[in-house]
Design a protein around this motif. Structure first.
Motif, PDB file in Angstrom:
ATOM      1  N   HIS A 118       8.299   0.302  -0.302  1.00 24.15           N
ATOM      2  CA  HIS A 118       8.293   0.371   1.118  1.00 24.15           C
ATOM      3  C   HIS A 118       9.565   0.918   1.627  1.00 24.15           C
ATOM      4  O   HIS A 118      10.547   0.659   0.800  1.00 24.15           O
TER       5      HIS A 118
ATOM      6  N   ASP B 272      15.912  -3.985   1.891  1.00 22.87           N
ATOM      7  CA  ASP B 272      15.963  -4.630   0.719  1.00 22.87           C
ATOM      8  C   ASP B 272      15.710  -4.354  -0.531  1.00 22.87           C
ATOM      9  O   ASP B 272      15.902  -4.582  -1.889  1.00 22.87           O
ATOM     10  N   HIS B 273      14.757  -3.149  -0.449  1.00 18.22           N
ATOM     11  CA  HIS B 273      13.923  -2.811  -1.754  1.00 18.22           C
ATOM     12  C   HIS B 273      14.592  -1.179  -2.058  1.00 18.22           C
ATOM     13  O   HIS B 273      14.281  -0.795  -3.186  1.00 18.22           O
TER      14      HIS B 273
ATOM     15  N   ASP C  74       6.317  -6.260  -1.647  1.00 14.22           N
ATOM     16  CA  ASP C  74       6.198  -7.443  -0.645  1.00 14.22           C
ATOM     17  C   ASP C  74       4.753  -7.794  -0.154  1.00 14.22           C
ATOM     18  O   ASP C  74       4.725  -8.457   0.811  1.00 14.22           O
TER      19      ASP C  74
ATOM     20  N   MET D  67       9.591 -13.949   7.120  1.00 20.29           N
ATOM     21  CA  MET D  67       8.754 -13.272   6.100  1.00 20.29           C
ATOM     22  C   MET D  67       7.896 -14.336   5.323  1.00 20.29           C
ATOM     23  O   MET D  67       8.381 -15.571   5.128  1.00 20.29           O
TER      24      MET D  67
ATOM     25  N   HIS E 193       9.400 -11.061  -3.622  1.00 24.74           N
ATOM     26  CA  HIS E 193      10.503 -12.069  -3.565  1.00 24.74           C
ATOM     27  C   HIS E 193      10.084 -13.141  -4.008  1.00 24.74           C
ATOM     28  O   HIS E 193       8.905 -13.788  -4.184  1.00 24.74           O
TER      29      HIS E 193
END
Ligand code: ZN
Ligand code: ZN
Length: 282
Positions: free
Chosen positions: A80, A84-85, A211, A228, A256
């Motif tokens: 996505h 952070d990805h 996620d 989150m 995560h």
């Protein structure tokens, strides 16, 4: 869990062998570099799922894939649009396509570039602040976080750093049959983000969930709006989790947190969504 920790050194993640040819990279911390990733050997080449956020972590991921599979990476999947990805896309050779959905590309164009520009704008100030913290900090865990953040900020401040977009666009579902295994790359629609992609390995009973799953979902986070995990479409998010939970997946790799038994992680995420978005389920 039967997964084995592999003898591969990275400051950023621990590598787990889930099955012969299927590996997860579980982030060592929850700072900016803290998203999980993974890779699997289709038989003649390797596919990587997500690129983490610090390009140095991505470089380790590439080394890890070569160390484990002894084969070249031919494709990278972006789950996505969250930075952070995908910031690590920068470290992927332009000769390797990155696959993502049309909506993921749209969201990167509309949001992720702007977020990156904000980080870049404030980087110098932040680097100074972190440099000062380094002088007084002695806790190794905090030092690691400061250094990871510094690493990230220094990298994105480098001349020429740019965010690479997915260049292979798919819709709904794409199956790739390799000589060893097949992968279903599935766009589950809007759930955690506006478009979430998972990689399901049906013969191995393994799914990289991005996620859509968090290992740790503390019920006390429910009221904290900015914390989150969240869902832009809780109804669909729940539907997807239920569907994959019913498949009795052996390993469901969260975006995560640690690897934990998938029935527990599915159940806790489903309960968390119900608590956080009661209106969506009434
Ligand atoms: Zn994330
Ligand atoms: Zn996310």
């Amino acid at each position: 869990m039967e997964s084995a920790v592999l003898d591969f050194e990275s400051d950023y993640f621990t590598l787990f062998k889930l099955q012969e040819g299927v590996y997860s990279a579980i982030a060592k911390n929850h700072t900016i570099t803290g998203a999980n990733a993974g890779f699997f050997d289709l038989g003649d080449y390797v596919i990587v799922f997500d690129t983490m956020s610090a390009p140095k972590a991505t470089q380790d991921l590439i080394k890890g894939a070569k160390f484990c599979c002894k084969k070249e990476i031919r494709l990278v999947i972006n789950s996505h649009f969250h930075g952070d990805h995908i910031y690590g896309n920068h470290a992927i050779s332009p000769s390797i396509p990155i696959i993502g959905t049309h909506d993921t590309v749209k969201m990167i164009n509309e949001h992720t570039f702007e977020n990156l520009a904000n980080y870049q704008k404030n980087a110098r100030k932040e680097i100074k602040k972190l440099d000062n913290q380094l002088k007084t900090e002695s806790n190794p865990a905090v030092l690691f976080e400061i250094n990871s953040d510094l690493d990230f900020l220094l990298t994105i401040s480098e001349h020429g750093f740019n965010l690479r977009l997915p260049d292979l666009i798919f819709q709904k579902e794409l199956t790739i049959h390799g000589s060893k295994r097949s992968v279903q790359i599935i766009d589950v629609g809007a759930a955690h983000s506006i478009s979430d992609t998972i990689a399901y390995l049906p013969n191995d009973n393994i799914c990289f969930m991005g996620d859509l799953l968090f290992e740790n979902v503390d019920p006390s986070w429910v009221d904290k709006k900015s914390v989150m995990p969240f869902a832009v479409n809780p109804k669909n998010h729940l539907k997807v989790l239920k569907k994959y939970s019913d498949l009795n997946i052996k390993y469901a790799i969260p975006g995560h947190g640690k690897l934990s038994p998938s029935p527990i992680v599915f159940k806790s995420n489903i309960e968390f969504l119900r608590l956080k978005y009661p209106d969506a389920f009434s």
